[in-house]
Design an enzyme around this catalytic site. Structure first.
Site, PDB file in Angstrom:
ATOM      1  N   ARG A 124     -11.912 -20.345  -2.610  1.00 10.65           N
ATOM      2  CA  ARG A 124     -12.399 -19.171  -3.332  1.00 10.65           C
ATOM      3  C   ARG A 124     -12.072 -17.909  -2.546  1.00 10.65           C
ATOM      4  NH1 ARG A 124     -13.685 -17.005  -8.226  1.00 10.65           N
ATOM      5  NH2 ARG A 124     -15.862 -16.387  -8.477  1.00 10.65           N
ATOM      6  N   THR A 138      -8.412 -18.334 -16.166  1.00  9.44           N
ATOM      7  CA  THR A 138      -8.570 -19.478 -15.287  1.00  9.44           C
ATOM      8  C   THR A 138      -7.648 -20.570 -15.791  1.00  9.44           C
ATOM      9  OG1 THR A 138     -10.860 -18.804 -15.023  1.00  9.44           O
ATOM     10  CG2 THR A 138     -10.365 -20.924 -14.234  1.00  9.44           C
ATOM     11  N   SER A 183      -8.282 -19.726 -10.539  1.00  6.56           N
ATOM     12  CA  SER A 183      -8.505 -18.505 -11.303  1.00  6.56           C
ATOM     13  C   SER A 183      -7.990 -17.269 -10.588  1.00  6.56           C
ATOM     14  CB  SER A 183      -9.998 -18.333 -11.590  1.00  6.56           C
ATOM     15  OG  SER A 183     -10.232 -17.232 -12.449  1.00  6.56           O
ATOM     16  N   ILE A 184      -7.685 -16.254 -11.377  1.00  6.09           N
ATOM     17  CA  ILE A 184      -7.598 -14.877 -10.880  1.00  6.09           C
ATOM     18  C   ILE A 184      -8.577 -14.003 -11.672  1.00  6.09           C
ATOM     19  CG2 ILE A 184      -5.282 -14.946  -9.904  1.00  6.09           C
ATOM     20  CD1 ILE A 184      -4.213 -13.795 -12.504  1.00  6.09           C
ATOM     21  N   ASN A 185      -9.506 -14.673 -12.368  1.00  2.00           N
ATOM     22  CA  ASN A 185     -10.587 -14.102 -13.163  1.00  2.00           C
ATOM     23  C   ASN A 185     -10.093 -13.651 -14.532  1.00  2.00           C
ATOM     24  OD1 ASN A 185     -13.320 -13.608 -13.568  1.00  2.00           O
ATOM     25  ND2 ASN A 185     -13.162 -11.485 -12.941  1.00  2.00           N
ATOM     26  N   GLY A 199     -12.437 -20.941 -19.016  1.00  2.00           N
ATOM     27  CA  GLY A 199     -13.321 -20.433 -20.053  1.00  2.00           C
ATOM     28  C   GLY A 199     -14.420 -19.529 -19.552  1.00  2.00           C
ATOM     29  N   GLY A 200     -14.291 -18.997 -18.321  1.00  2.63           N
ATOM     30  CA  GLY A 200     -15.296 -18.073 -17.822  1.00  2.63           C
ATOM     31  C   GLY A 200     -16.679 -18.688 -17.796  1.00  2.63           C
TER      32      GLY A 200
END
Length: 558
Positions: A96, A367, A385-387, A458-459
């Site tokens: 992370r 993501t 992810s890169i958000n 999917g956040g």
């Protein structure tokens, strides 16, 4: 793809935690499911060269960083859940992102204490220090059979030779067009003369290929020190960022013990903090285990699942953050006693308004995910992810690295929602070197003779997607059904059930409304689940990619 079953009768209780030894033979092949066919190709290519699941995971991660820049990248981070079959060893590699050393708790607030504009979403100030490159090195060195240069070769080739734009790319870049246009280096690579590329247009990433080559040749020093690091820091800070060379040099992955539990006789292994995924998933499953779902009407089944979701996401807000900075009572939060306590007020005929949930006793959409099982039974579930789509939209000149905007996953203003509507608490406030809370939920599910690797982007909706997938596994549905069934979601706040088209019938919606739920249909489908599946008993393997996305699942024979 059938093999002989081990003779004899093995007690189900013993099978639950010794599935790796329950059958003499390993899988008849390998199963790979990723969100892009080229990433699946890369993983299979590495397996064919003698690599194991961990090597294939490195290849898939790097390939996705090239061909799926809207979902992940070496300018971002993620969680890699690993299982080594020979000794039943399991770990989670935490790659992370971390907050830069100059980050402050109030860095996104204006003079009146309100969140200022889009600084946590767009541009270099939104970017945390990337962890994916360090994870690629770590996984290769500690668990792989091949070297890093071999594992990265497919991704380097894709970056150098280019890949063709598809409709999903066009849709995502259109959503983030302004942010990408604001970065000349990103616009030159990701757009076509400043506009959304046409389908079939080739994206060539020469600078990214060179950066990946440096990483392949020099390992950590090829990204976190030296020329690449200098380009990243200089380009980021000239555009308003706050990175330092020490931020990059000091970055390190962390191995964490996965969250584990059981549900209906299944062994569940999932992501540990700073992901909220594993704890929230086990909280939901523990609450649901107190109810018999199968024989209830549809409205009651959805109601119970929503009430479990509501309570788990409330715990997320109150307790969860980076375990290196806050004390998280993991054992208590994943215990049946906790689930019984917070689920005691669930009523079958009435929704519990989120604002009415009592305070418990006190003691982190776009993501990507892939799932891999190799020929030895080793497995990897990784959510990266890169958000936001295309992250911050910013690319430091000469690096080819599209930076994340994961700083928005911190609680910029505790008690207020982020871009995904998730309300953060004090445990997830910004601090230098801290990792933001996440919803990523790579998960292993095991019964007496079945194994699945499951996860999705999917956040804030990731955890509930995996929950529904685990329940589908428990109900003995086929993997194709897990990934394709319409989904619904509740996340404590805002206090509403969201659902895909076809997930909730009109009659059921009326029944839920009568119980006090607010039900809101979504205009589009969400998620991109990837599943690798192995039936140890009959030797059947499966790899399934969500029909919502453009990925590919593939099973290879020996």
């Amino acid at each position: 793809m059938v093999r002989a079953r081990l003779a004899g009768i093995i007690a189900a209780a013993a099978l639950l935690f010794t599935t790796s030894q329950a059958f003499a033979d390993g899988p008849p092949g390998a199963a790979v499911a990723t969100a892009h066919p080229l990433a699946t190709d890369a993983a299979v290519e590495i397996l064919d060269q003698g690599g194991n699941a961990f090597d294939a995971a490195v290849a898939a991660t790097a390939a996705l960083a090239v061909v799926e820049p809207y979902g992940s990248g070496i300018g971002g981070g993620g969680f890699w859940l690993l299982h080594r079959e020979a000794d039943d060893f399991q770990t989670m590699v935490d790659g992370r992102e971390t907050a830069p050393g100059q980050a402050t708790r109030d860095m996104y607030l204006d003079e009146s204490g309100e969140v200022r504009g889009r600084d946590s979403l767009d541009g270099p100030l939104a970017a945390g220090i990337p962890g994916t490159p360090a994870a690629l090195v770590h996984i290769t060195d500690e668990y792989g059979e091949l070297d890093l240069a071999t594992n990265l070769e497919p991704a380097i080739r894709y970056a150098r030779d280019g890949f063709e734009v598809g409709e999903h790319y066009r849709r995502m870049i259109r959503f983030r067009l302004d942010a990408v246009r604001d970065s000349p280096a990103a616009a030159a690579v990701l757009l076509d003369d400043g506009e959304v590329p046409e389908e079939g247009h080739t994206i060539v990433q020469t600078d990214l290929a060179l950066t990946l080559e440096r990483l392949a040749r020099d390992g950590l020093d090829g990204f976190y020190r030296g020329d690449v690091a200098e380009r990243l820091v200089r380009g980021t800070n000239e555009a308003g960022g706050i990175w330092s060379m020490d931020d990059l040099a000091d970055y390190a992955v962390v191995e964490r013990e996965p969250v584990q539990g059981t549900y209906q006789g299944l062994r569940i292994t999932s992501a540990a903090p700073p992901s909220a995924g594993g704890i929230s998933l086990m909280t939901m499953l523990n609450i649901l285990s107190q109810h018999e779902l199968r024989n209830k009407p549809e409205a009651e089944r959805i109601h119970l699942k929503v009430e479990a979701m509501r309570r788990a996401y409330r715990d997320r807000q109150l307790f969860l953050g980076d375990p290196d900075f806050v004390d998280i009572p993991i054992e208590r939060l994943t215990s049946m006693a906790h689930a019984e306590a917070i689920g005691a007020d669930v009523e079958l005929d009435r929704a519990t308004p989120s604002e009415d949930l009592p305070e418990p006793e006190r003691e982190g959409e776009d993501t990507t995910h892939f799932s891999i099982i190799d020929r030895d039974g080793n497995r990897v579930g990784a959510t990266l992810s890169i958000n936001y789509p295309f992250g911050s939209g910013f690319m430091p000149p000469g690096s080819g690295v599209l930076l994340n905007n994961e700083m928005d996953d911190f609680a910029s203003q505790p008690g207020k929602p982020n871009a995904y509507g998730l309300v953060g608490g004090e445990a997830n406030a910004i601090e230098p070197g801290k990792r933001p809370l996440s919803s990523m939920t790579p998960t292993f599910v095991e019964s007496d003779d079945r194994v699945a690797v499951i996860g999705s982007p999917g956040g804030s909706r990731i955890i509930t997607q995996v929950l529904l997938g685990v329940i589908s596994f428990s109900d003995h549905l086929e993997p194709e059904q897990w990934v394709a069934r319409p989904r619904f979601h509740h996340q404590y706040l805002p206090d509403k059930i969201e659902h895909e088209p076809g997930a909730i019938s009109v009659q059921t919606r009326r029944a839920l409304t009568a119980k006090g739920h607010t039900v809101r249909p979504m205009l589009r489908r969400y998620g991109d689940m990837q599943v690798a599946f192995w039936n140890r008993g009959d030797g059947v393997m499966d790899a399934v990619s969500d029909p919502r996305g453009g990925g590919e699942g593939r099973v290879t024979d020996e």
